[in-house]
Design an enzyme around this catalytic site. Structure first.
Site, PDB file in Angstrom:
ATOM      1  N   SER A  30      27.603 -36.080  30.780  1.00  0.00           N
ATOM      2  CA  SER A  30      28.747 -35.322  31.299  1.00  0.00           C
ATOM      3  C   SER A  30      29.676 -36.242  32.082  1.00  0.00           C
ATOM      4  O   SER A  30      29.224 -37.035  32.895  1.00  0.00           O
ATOM      5  CB  SER A  30      28.282 -34.222  32.254  1.00  0.00           C
ATOM      6  OG  SER A  30      27.254 -33.491  31.681  1.00  0.00           O
ATOM      7  N   HIS A  61      32.089 -28.257  20.783  1.00  0.00           N
ATOM      8  CA  HIS A  61      31.163 -29.344  21.095  1.00  0.00           C
ATOM      9  C   HIS A  61      31.581 -30.583  20.311  1.00  0.00           C
ATOM     10  O   HIS A  61      31.686 -30.554  19.091  1.00  0.00           O
ATOM     11  CB  HIS A  61      29.750 -28.897  20.693  1.00  0.00           C
ATOM     12  CG  HIS A  61      28.704 -29.951  20.782  1.00  0.00           C
ATOM     13  ND1 HIS A  61      27.844 -30.031  21.843  1.00  0.00           N
ATOM     14  CD2 HIS A  61      28.362 -30.949  19.946  1.00  0.00           C
ATOM     15  CE1 HIS A  61      27.023 -31.043  21.661  1.00  0.00           C
ATOM     16  NE2 HIS A  61      27.314 -31.616  20.508  1.00  0.00           N
ATOM     17  N   HIS A  83      20.040 -31.446  23.664  1.00  0.00           N
ATOM     18  CA  HIS A  83      19.174 -31.058  24.777  1.00  0.00           C
ATOM     19  C   HIS A  83      18.112 -30.068  24.309  1.00  0.00           C
ATOM     20  O   HIS A  83      18.373 -29.219  23.450  1.00  0.00           O
ATOM     21  CB  HIS A  83      19.977 -30.376  25.893  1.00  0.00           C
ATOM     22  CG  HIS A  83      21.067 -31.218  26.477  1.00  0.00           C
ATOM     23  ND1 HIS A  83      22.346 -31.231  25.960  1.00  0.00           N
ATOM     24  CD2 HIS A  83      21.082 -32.062  27.533  1.00  0.00           C
ATOM     25  CE1 HIS A  83      23.096 -32.051  26.683  1.00  0.00           C
ATOM     26  NE2 HIS A  83      22.362 -32.569  27.640  1.00  0.00           N
ATOM     27  N   TYR A  85      17.116 -27.574  25.993  1.00  0.00           N
ATOM     28  CA  TYR A  85      17.489 -26.195  26.343  1.00  0.00           C
ATOM     29  C   TYR A  85      18.388 -25.534  25.313  1.00  0.00           C
ATOM     30  O   TYR A  85      18.582 -24.332  25.319  1.00  0.00           O
ATOM     31  CB  TYR A  85      18.126 -26.130  27.750  1.00  0.00           C
ATOM     32  CG  TYR A  85      19.429 -26.876  27.915  1.00  0.00           C
ATOM     33  CD1 TYR A  85      20.624 -26.388  27.374  1.00  0.00           C
ATOM     34  CD2 TYR A  85      19.476 -28.059  28.637  1.00  0.00           C
ATOM     35  CE1 TYR A  85      21.815 -27.066  27.542  1.00  0.00           C
ATOM     36  CE2 TYR A  85      20.671 -28.747  28.819  1.00  0.00           C
ATOM     37  CZ  TYR A  85      21.827 -28.252  28.268  1.00  0.00           C
ATOM     38  OH  TYR A  85      22.997 -28.930  28.426  1.00  0.00           O
ATOM     39  N   GLU A  86      18.968 -26.330  24.412  1.00  0.00           N
ATOM     40  CA  GLU A  86      19.806 -25.749  23.362  1.00  0.00           C
ATOM     41  C   GLU A  86      18.955 -25.153  22.252  1.00  0.00           C
ATOM     42  O   GLU A  86      19.474 -24.465  21.376  1.00  0.00           O
ATOM     43  CB  GLU A  86      20.723 -26.817  22.758  1.00  0.00           C
ATOM     44  CG  GLU A  86      21.768 -27.338  23.725  1.00  0.00           C
ATOM     45  CD  GLU A  86      22.546 -28.497  23.127  1.00  0.00           C
ATOM     46  OE1 GLU A  86      23.548 -28.257  22.438  1.00  0.00           O
ATOM     47  OE2 GLU A  86      22.127 -29.652  23.338  1.00  0.00           O
ATOM     48  N   ALA A 113      24.231 -36.461  34.018  1.00  0.00           N
ATOM     49  CA  ALA A 113      24.524 -35.829  35.301  1.00  0.00           C
ATOM     50  C   ALA A 113      23.199 -35.279  35.796  1.00  0.00           C
ATOM     51  O   ALA A 113      22.385 -34.793  35.004  1.00  0.00           O
ATOM     52  CB  ALA A 113      25.524 -34.699  35.111  1.00  0.00           C
ATOM     53  N   MET A 211      18.069 -32.556  32.971  1.00  0.00           N
ATOM     54  CA  MET A 211      17.600 -31.887  31.748  1.00  0.00           C
ATOM     55  C   MET A 211      17.728 -32.748  30.498  1.00  0.00           C
ATOM     56  O   MET A 211      17.722 -32.226  29.380  1.00  0.00           O
ATOM     57  CB  MET A 211      18.400 -30.592  31.540  1.00  0.00           C
ATOM     58  CG  MET A 211      18.427 -29.675  32.746  1.00  0.00           C
ATOM     59  SD  MET A 211      19.516 -28.272  32.472  1.00  0.00           S
ATOM     60  CE  MET A 211      19.640 -27.595  34.136  1.00  0.00           C
ATOM     61  N   SER A 212      17.838 -34.051  30.648  1.00  0.00           N
ATOM     62  CA  SER A 212      18.002 -34.912  29.460  1.00  0.00           C
ATOM     63  C   SER A 212      17.300 -36.251  29.682  1.00  0.00           C
ATOM     64  O   SER A 212      16.412 -36.360  30.528  1.00  0.00           O
ATOM     65  CB  SER A 212      19.496 -35.145  29.194  1.00  0.00           C
ATOM     66  OG  SER A 212      20.079 -35.936  30.210  1.00  0.00           O
ATOM     67  N   ASN A 235      25.383 -32.950  42.290  1.00  0.00           N
ATOM     68  CA  ASN A 235      25.171 -31.862  43.262  1.00  0.00           C
ATOM     69  C   ASN A 235      23.843 -32.082  43.962  1.00  0.00           C
ATOM     70  O   ASN A 235      22.964 -32.748  43.424  1.00  0.00           O
ATOM     71  CB  ASN A 235      25.138 -30.518  42.524  1.00  0.00           C
ATOM     72  CG  ASN A 235      24.081 -30.492  41.431  1.00  0.00           C
ATOM     73  OD1 ASN A 235      24.299 -31.043  40.340  1.00  0.00           O
ATOM     74  ND2 ASN A 235      22.937 -29.918  41.712  1.00  0.00           N
ATOM     75  N   HIS A 247      27.608 -24.688  37.456  1.00  0.00           N
ATOM     76  CA  HIS A 247      28.009 -25.720  36.504  1.00  0.00           C
ATOM     77  C   HIS A 247      29.381 -26.303  36.865  1.00  0.00           C
ATOM     78  O   HIS A 247      29.650 -27.478  36.604  1.00  0.00           O
ATOM     79  CB  HIS A 247      28.015 -25.121  35.094  1.00  0.00           C
ATOM     80  CG  HIS A 247      28.241 -26.130  34.014  1.00  0.00           C
ATOM     81  ND1 HIS A 247      27.471 -27.277  33.883  1.00  0.00           N
ATOM     82  CD2 HIS A 247      29.149 -26.183  33.009  1.00  0.00           C
ATOM     83  CE1 HIS A 247      27.912 -27.980  32.855  1.00  0.00           C
ATOM     84  NE2 HIS A 247      28.922 -27.349  32.313  1.00  0.00           N
TER      85      HIS A 247
HETATM   86  N1  HPA Z   1      19.390 -29.842  38.013  1.00  0.00           N
HETATM   87  C1  HPA Z   1      19.192 -30.172  36.716  1.00  0.00           C
HETATM   88  N2  HPA Z   1      20.105 -30.747  35.966  1.00  0.00           N
HETATM   89  C2  HPA Z   1      21.300 -31.018  36.521  1.00  0.00           C
HETATM   90  C3  HPA Z   1      21.575 -30.702  37.865  1.00  0.00           C
HETATM   91  C4  HPA Z   1      20.564 -30.077  38.652  1.00  0.00           C
HETATM   92  O1  HPA Z   1      20.721 -29.770  39.840  1.00  0.00           O
HETATM   93  N3  HPA Z   1      22.856 -31.107  38.108  1.00  0.00           N
HETATM   94  C5  HPA Z   1      23.316 -31.651  36.952  1.00  0.00           C
HETATM   95  N4  HPA Z   1      22.380 -31.614  35.992  1.00  0.00           N
END
Ligand code: HPA
Length: 274
Positions: A30, A61, A83, A85-86, A113, A211-212, A235, A247
């Protein structure tokens, strides 16, 4: 057979880019997607055209490879990754990485990210990944082993190359800032973690959650590729601040840090030991 599919995918990419094989593959997380538009002499290959490649059905995408020169070095960028989660299996998530290796690429930069778990750090910090934690039971290497790619049981003591970590620190110093370094812990998502999960991650020694990246690093490790991982901490992990995660915050921080992150990647590529 996996290896036959990989050879077909690699042969197709080769038919588009010629015999000058890129030296480094970069997975753009990202906020970094723009880099793919800054290559010189670019060739773009949509995933949908590559035989056997997973193809995202998410509208808008941008799923494509961008091959060209960055800082004078031939690179291959993944603009859009797969990913868990997809709904992809971890095997599908790492298929592109295995294709790159069959194509003849030995170097891999993974970017992402991530949420910041280390309470002494701040959103916007960039972190070199020194190691990872995966408690998710699944593995991209689960199932029949492809012996052509690497051994069934393989060492994970040095997934992230030490020399490349030094290169990353030097590149940041040249750009006038410093990098954090720490441990990335994989969560499956797509939901963000709970505060208890973030405390667990910290108790286990993690500095970031995301998550990656981990599946890709595992696949690369089996194939003895040299891997560098960089996280943009977008974050604070859930529960650290008295505010919900969303997000938008991830995107906003990504946008704010974008120039620094891109400059870092360029500098690393120019210094990458080959
Ligand atoms: N958790 C998981 N994946 C993320 C986060 C998070 O806080 N921020 C960006 N990707």
């Amino acid at each position: 057979m996996l290896i036959d599919n990989l050879k077909e995918s690699a042969a197709f990419i080769r038919s588009r880019i010629g015999d000058d094989i890129p030296e480094i593959a970069i997975v753009l997380g990202s906020g970094l997607g723009d880099l793919a538009e800054q290559l010189s002499d670019p060739v773009y290959i949509p995933y949908s055209e590559i035989p056997h490649f997973p193809v995202s059905t998410v509208p808008g995408h941008k799923g494509r490879l961008a091959v060209g020169k960055l800082e004078g070095r031939k690179v291959l960028c993944m603009q859009g990754r797969f990913h868990y989660y997809e709904g992809w299996t971890l095997q599908q998530c790492v298929y592109p990485i295995q294709t790159f290796r069959v194509l003849g690429i030995w170097n891999l930069m993974l970017t992402n990210a991530a949420g910041c778990v280390n309470t002494s750090w701040q959103p916007g910090d960039l972190m070199v990944i020194t190691d990872h934690i995966k408690l998710m039971g699944d593995s991209p290497m689960r199932g029949a082993n492809c012996d052509e790619l690497g051994p069934r049981f393989f060492d994970m003591s040095h997934v992230y190359d030490r020399e490349l970590q030094k290169t990353a620190h030097q590149a940041a110093a040249k750009q006038g800032f410093s990098l954090r370094e720490g441990i990335y812990m994989l969560f499956g998502g797509p939901q963000f973690e709970t505060p208890a999960e973030v405390r667990l991650a910290r108790a286990l020694g993690a500095d970031a959650v995301g998550m990656s990246t981990v599946p890709e690093a595992i696949a690369a490790s089996q194939m003895s590729m040299k891997v560098l991982g960089i996280s943009c901490l977008t974050n604070m992990g859930a529960g650290i601040l008295d505010q919900p995660l969303n997000h938008e915050e991830v995107l906003e921080t990504g946008e704010r840090v974008k120039n620094r992150f891109q400059a870092l990647v360029r500098e690393i590529i120019s210094k990458w030991p080959l």
